[in-house]
Enzyme design. Sequence first.
Site, PDB file in Angstrom:
ATOM      1  N   LYS A  73       0.818  -1.221   0.000  1.00 34.33           N
ATOM      2  CA  LYS A  73       0.000   0.000   0.000  1.00 34.33           C
ATOM      3  C   LYS A  73       0.851   1.271   0.000  1.00 34.33           C
ATOM      4  CE  LYS A  73      -0.834  -3.295   1.967  1.00 34.33           C
ATOM      5  NZ  LYS A  73      -0.109  -4.160   2.824  1.00 34.33           N
ATOM      6  N   ARG A  74       2.004   1.140   0.597  1.00 36.81           N
ATOM      7  CA  ARG A  74       2.886   2.307   0.649  1.00 36.81           C
ATOM      8  C   ARG A  74       3.200   2.847  -0.737  1.00 36.81           C
ATOM      9  NH1 ARG A  74       7.679   1.542   1.642  1.00 36.81           N
ATOM     10  NH2 ARG A  74       7.818  -0.708   1.539  1.00 36.81           N
TER      11      ARG A  74
END
Length: 518
Positions: free
Chosen positions: A241-242
């Site tokens: 997700k980063r």
Amino acid sequence: MSSSPVRTRFAPSPTGYLHIGGARTALYNWLYARQHKGTFVLRIEDTDRERSREEYLKDIVDSMGWLGLGWDEGPIRQTERIELYRSYVGRLEQAGHVYRCTCSPAELEERRRAAMKEGRPPKYDGRCRRRTDSPAGPYALRFKAPEAGVTEVQDLIRGTIRFPNEEIEDLIVLRSNGMPTYNLTVVVDDAENRITHVIRGEDHLNNTPKQIHLYRALGLDPPQFAHLPLILGEDRSRLSKRHGAVSVTAYREEGFLPEALLNFLARIGWSHGDEEIFTVADLLEKFTLKGVGKTSGVFNEQKLEWLNAHYTRQLSKDELRRRLMPFLVERLRASGGGSDLTIHDSPRTEVATPSDGISSGHSREAEVPRGESEPLVRGSRFTPDWWDRAMDAFRERAGTLKVMAEQMTFLFVESVTFDEKARGKFLRPEALPYLEQAVRSIEEAQPFETAPLEEAFKAICERAEIKMGQLAQPVRVALTGSSASPGIFDVIWLLGRDRTLEGLRKAIAEIRGEVAAG
RNA sequence: GUCCCCAUCGUCUAGCCUGGCCUAGGACACAGCCCUUUCAAGGCUGGAGCACGAGUUCAAAUCUCGUUGGGGACGCCA
């Protein structure tokens, strides 16, 4: 050697949206099963009750449907098979392969940290394995892993990998709350489902020897393993997700085509000579595990976009329109009112894919989005022929459907929004006479078609001894608001005579107003 | 820290298994040119890489070992 029919599986846990990496794993499994006339099973590993959510399950199912990766069996939900796992645990217990562990999670955490600090392998120290009394209190069941020797994993992609058994700890198979854990359920289900090939991410490589021990203790034959290299983000760490958009849904909403995503995903980690373009049919013909490489690859969005543009150009006009429509509707709704397109459906339902029964476990191959809502129109501008020509005019320059819809906005709204730079550069007093002449020739153009319009524009240029650009650019900005658009004659034709004249006159009036004011 | 995996242009990769055909090929991206009413698309051209060190061999991107670097796994998550 294995004559039994191929059975593969994709086993995501519903703790997040279907991830790009997961989608590739699903694709490879699906391809392998289809190629071998085998069976592709979808299994949902939801034994982590805390983090599993229905919403994510639905997203996984929807996304796979959208990608056209249909499964033959499932979804099998592990939470519905708890008794099955417990019976296997019972077998383990009976054979003396497990023992009760009363160490608390906090203690374990503490010891792990200490071990790492001292440079020892951070595995469970086995203290409960050795005790002879039976203490009261909650306990988890641990598997007695072999303490010496070496476990070999035969990996279809990497060859033989050896793990010293002393590095492998006694894993917990049953939590103190009675829930079985991953390493047990995965073995039980792969065996129960008669999975022949486990194709999964490399992050599971270290679990494999543990699972092999479990297979042996249970008297089962392990399947064949193939561990895929990971997909990395720009910073070369595992894609997460980063790194921004990593879900299939996110790319779908950005206007990427499933064809492009599939092609892109297939090519990261796998190759077939110098080829870059692979339709699903091509992949079915050419994919092999041998063609899968060992090195992790970075997710390169620019290449995805290139592929997307490629497939956008390949689509039939009808199909392109069908897929574009929800984005157009969304776009016009966002730009607020004043549009010629009457909106009566939402994008999500429009691109709707087989998201119906998640329990209907039947093959749903590459289904084309259906149920389009034909836009209702005022007047008769939007004929099938009009849409065909619009598709051809815009498809060449769109990276995604979303961008294409944005670029087409001016065709539908009451008044265009000007790009300030473009206006400043082209809507100037010097352009006034040419714009006026353009108005006249458009009024007179007979028939109202691109060829006569082009003739007329050329005539203006010859008379005024100017280049086409000096005429076309001001007209373009006046009509589209931008200095970049499809060919100007296509723009004029698509807009229609009335709207074109209206737009040009507005621009002329505006320039005059500025001259008078300034 | 321990174990495991990996290592060719900025990125995805071909070539590696079965050493010589590699002056290392393709694609994305980038730069330039052509085409052209703009933007694209398309065509052409260009820059850009075998991580390092030993060894084996007549010959190594290709085989072996080591170093370095990167990643992954080390949960009563999956």
